[in-house]
Write a protein that holds these residues in place. Structure first.
Motif, PDB file in Angstrom:
ATOM      1  N   GLU A 177      53.844  39.118  41.015  1.00  0.00           N
ATOM      2  CA  GLU A 177      53.240  38.857  42.338  1.00  0.00           C
ATOM      3  C   GLU A 177      51.724  38.997  42.312  1.00  0.00           C
ATOM      4  O   GLU A 177      51.039  38.413  43.149  1.00  0.00           O
ATOM      5  CB  GLU A 177      53.848  39.753  43.427  1.00  0.00           C
ATOM      6  N   THR A 178      51.202  39.719  41.322  1.00  0.00           N
ATOM      7  CA  THR A 178      49.748  39.897  41.254  1.00  0.00           C
ATOM      8  C   THR A 178      49.054  38.616  40.782  1.00  0.00           C
ATOM      9  O   THR A 178      47.838  38.462  40.915  1.00  0.00           O
ATOM     10  CB  THR A 178      49.423  41.113  40.358  1.00  0.00           C
ATOM     11  N   VAL A 211      37.882  42.133  43.512  1.00  0.00           N
ATOM     12  CA  VAL A 211      39.311  41.856  43.465  1.00  0.00           C
ATOM     13  C   VAL A 211      40.005  43.169  43.125  1.00  0.00           C
ATOM     14  O   VAL A 211      39.498  43.946  42.317  1.00  0.00           O
ATOM     15  CB  VAL A 211      39.590  40.703  42.453  1.00  0.00           C
ATOM     16  N   SER A 212      41.114  43.446  43.798  1.00  0.00           N
ATOM     17  CA  SER A 212      41.762  44.731  43.520  1.00  0.00           C
ATOM     18  C   SER A 212      43.248  44.714  43.832  1.00  0.00           C
ATOM     19  O   SER A 212      43.677  44.185  44.857  1.00  0.00           O
ATOM     20  CB  SER A 212      41.097  45.844  44.353  1.00  0.00           C
ATOM     21  N   ASN A 213      43.999  45.296  42.930  1.00  0.00           N
ATOM     22  CA  ASN A 213      45.395  45.637  43.177  1.00  0.00           C
ATOM     23  C   ASN A 213      45.426  47.160  43.129  1.00  0.00           C
ATOM     24  O   ASN A 213      45.705  47.759  42.093  1.00  0.00           O
ATOM     25  CB  ASN A 213      46.283  45.021  42.086  1.00  0.00           C
ATOM     26  N   PRO A 214      45.082  47.811  44.251  1.00  0.00           N
ATOM     27  CA  PRO A 214      44.941  49.270  44.216  1.00  0.00           C
ATOM     28  C   PRO A 214      46.303  49.949  44.281  1.00  0.00           C
ATOM     29  O   PRO A 214      47.303  49.302  44.599  1.00  0.00           O
ATOM     30  CB  PRO A 214      44.145  49.553  45.499  1.00  0.00           C
ATOM     31  N   VAL A 246      43.852  33.392  43.996  1.00  0.00           N
ATOM     32  CA  VAL A 246      42.932  33.443  45.132  1.00  0.00           C
ATOM     33  C   VAL A 246      41.513  33.747  44.632  1.00  0.00           C
ATOM     34  O   VAL A 246      40.541  33.096  45.021  1.00  0.00           O
ATOM     35  CB  VAL A 246      43.416  34.536  46.113  1.00  0.00           C
ATOM     36  N   ALA A 247      41.403  34.739  43.758  1.00  0.00           N
ATOM     37  CA  ALA A 247      40.075  35.117  43.259  1.00  0.00           C
ATOM     38  C   ALA A 247      39.441  33.956  42.489  1.00  0.00           C
ATOM     39  O   ALA A 247      38.236  33.706  42.626  1.00  0.00           O
ATOM     40  CB  ALA A 247      40.194  36.350  42.370  1.00  0.00           C
ATOM     41  N   ALA A 307      48.203  38.990  49.801  1.00  0.00           N
ATOM     42  CA  ALA A 307      46.782  39.193  49.500  1.00  0.00           C
ATOM     43  C   ALA A 307      45.989  39.178  50.795  1.00  0.00           C
ATOM     44  O   ALA A 307      46.211  38.321  51.654  1.00  0.00           O
ATOM     45  CB  ALA A 307      46.289  38.113  48.550  1.00  0.00           C
ATOM     46  N   LEU A 308      45.090  40.139  50.929  1.00  0.00           N
ATOM     47  CA  LEU A 308      44.198  40.203  52.087  1.00  0.00           C
ATOM     48  C   LEU A 308      42.818  39.740  51.626  1.00  0.00           C
ATOM     49  O   LEU A 308      42.334  40.176  50.576  1.00  0.00           O
ATOM     50  CB  LEU A 308      44.104  41.636  52.599  1.00  0.00           C
ATOM     51  N   LEU A 309      42.211  38.868  52.408  1.00  0.00           N
ATOM     52  CA  LEU A 309      40.902  38.314  52.025  1.00  0.00           C
ATOM     53  C   LEU A 309      39.872  38.651  53.079  1.00  0.00           C
ATOM     54  O   LEU A 309      40.116  38.438  54.271  1.00  0.00           O
ATOM     55  CB  LEU A 309      40.992  36.792  51.940  1.00  0.00           C
TER      56      LEU A 309
END
Ligand SMILES: C[S@@+](CC[C@H](N)C(=O)[O-])C[C@H]1O[C@@H](n2cnc3c(N)ncnc32)[C@H](O)[C@@H]1O
Length: 285
Positions: free
Chosen positions: A97-98, A188-191, A104-105, A279-281
């Motif tokens: 999913e990432t 960009v982050s998957n925290p 997007v990035a 994803a939040l933009l």
């Protein structure tokens, strides 16, 4: 060989492992040291059985798998966005999913590259380097930096960079964006975003992954909150932040953006292939 494969498949299936067929192939091909594609043609035609050391290794791997260790840690590898990455228990296993975050990035980086000489992209919480390296594989003329608080994770990221010959990607130990001097064009982050109270109920395999990669505090949004505050200071005019979260966190995340980022042009979400907001933009004016 066929016999070993059948026994491995049965053991995994009887243990309730959903992808038992593929996982058996992967374990056995890892033992005999061939790719899965070669393994399939080899195993179906082969009369040979495993050597004794191979059989012992297979048993060891199977025991680890049946005790709940993720397959990716056993074989030390995970594919992400077409890249073959090393993983170990110091890093989150990159998730399919990432890949949405990467897509997007990449759109925003391409737009920035058209306008700027060498835009700066920072991957916050880079782990194995998955996102930073996937971005680098599809971008030219951008400075890509991956940061993580975990030294052990960064060691894996650096090895992945070196193996993939992505020399230009920089990695640094850093608490969120603390040591990053702006302006940054794309964050960009998957925290970590799992609420602390739900960590204990995660699947056994997920609980083998580092807590520092999962635990997002009370509501799972502690890291996102810090990121939003820091992004306001760090993003360049026209810059963008793209963050992966869980679908049910998106409304709260948007409230956080409204509360902590006074100067935002647009906030939106992007759906994954299953139709979930993933994803939040956040776009700066
Ligand atoms: C969910 S994992 C994402 C890993 C990788 N980006 C991926 O998508 O596979 C979150 C990462 O954030 C890192 N991390 C946790 N707290 C951090 C902090 N305060 N500052 C920087 N990184 C942090 C963890 O070590 C972990 O590697």
């Amino acid at each position: 060989m066929r016999h070993s494969l059948d026994r491995t498949r049965t053991a995994l299936r009887d243990h309730g492992i959903s992808e038992w067929q593929i996982e058996a192939d992967v374990l056995l091909s890892h033992v005999i040291g061939v790719s899965r594609a070669n393994f399939i043609s080899l195993v179906y035609g082969a009369e040979d059985s495993l050597t004794r050391p191979q059989a012992t290794r297979l048993k060891g791997y199977l025991d680890r798998r049946l005790s709940g260790e993720p397959l990716a840690y056993i074989v030390g590898r995970r594919e992400f966005y077409g890249l073959d990455l090393e993983v170990n228990e110091s890093v989150l296993i990159p998730r399919q999913e990432t890949e949405l975050l990467v897509e997007v990035a990449l759109e925003y980086i391409a737009a920035r590259v058209r306008r700027l000489d060498r835009p700066t992209v920072v991957d916050v919480g880079t782990g194995s380097g998955a996102v930073a390296l996937a971005l680098a594989a599809h971008t030219q003329n951008a400075r890509i930096v991956g940061v993580d608080i975990s030294r052990n994770a960064l060691d894996v990221a650096v090895r992945n960079r070196d193996r993939l010959s992505a020399e230009g990607v920089e990695f640094a130990q850093c608490d969120m964006l603390d040591a990053i001097a702006g302006p940054v064009d794309v964050i960009v982050s998957n925290p970590p975003y799992i609420p602390t109270g739900t960590l204990a109920s995660l699947a056994m395999e997920v609980r083998r992954e580092p807590v520092v990669a999962l635990d997002g505090g009370n509501d799972g949004l502690d890291h996102f909150r810090r990121l939003a505050i820091q992004a306001e200071e760090t993003l360049a005019p026209g810059g963008v932040m793209a963050v992966e979260l869980m679908p049910d966190q998106m409304n709260d995340a948007m409230s956080i953006v409204r509360r902590h980022m006074c100067n935002v042009e647009a906030v939106s979400t992007r759906l994954d292939l299953m139709g979930n907001m993933r994803a939040l933009l956040v776009k700066m004016p």
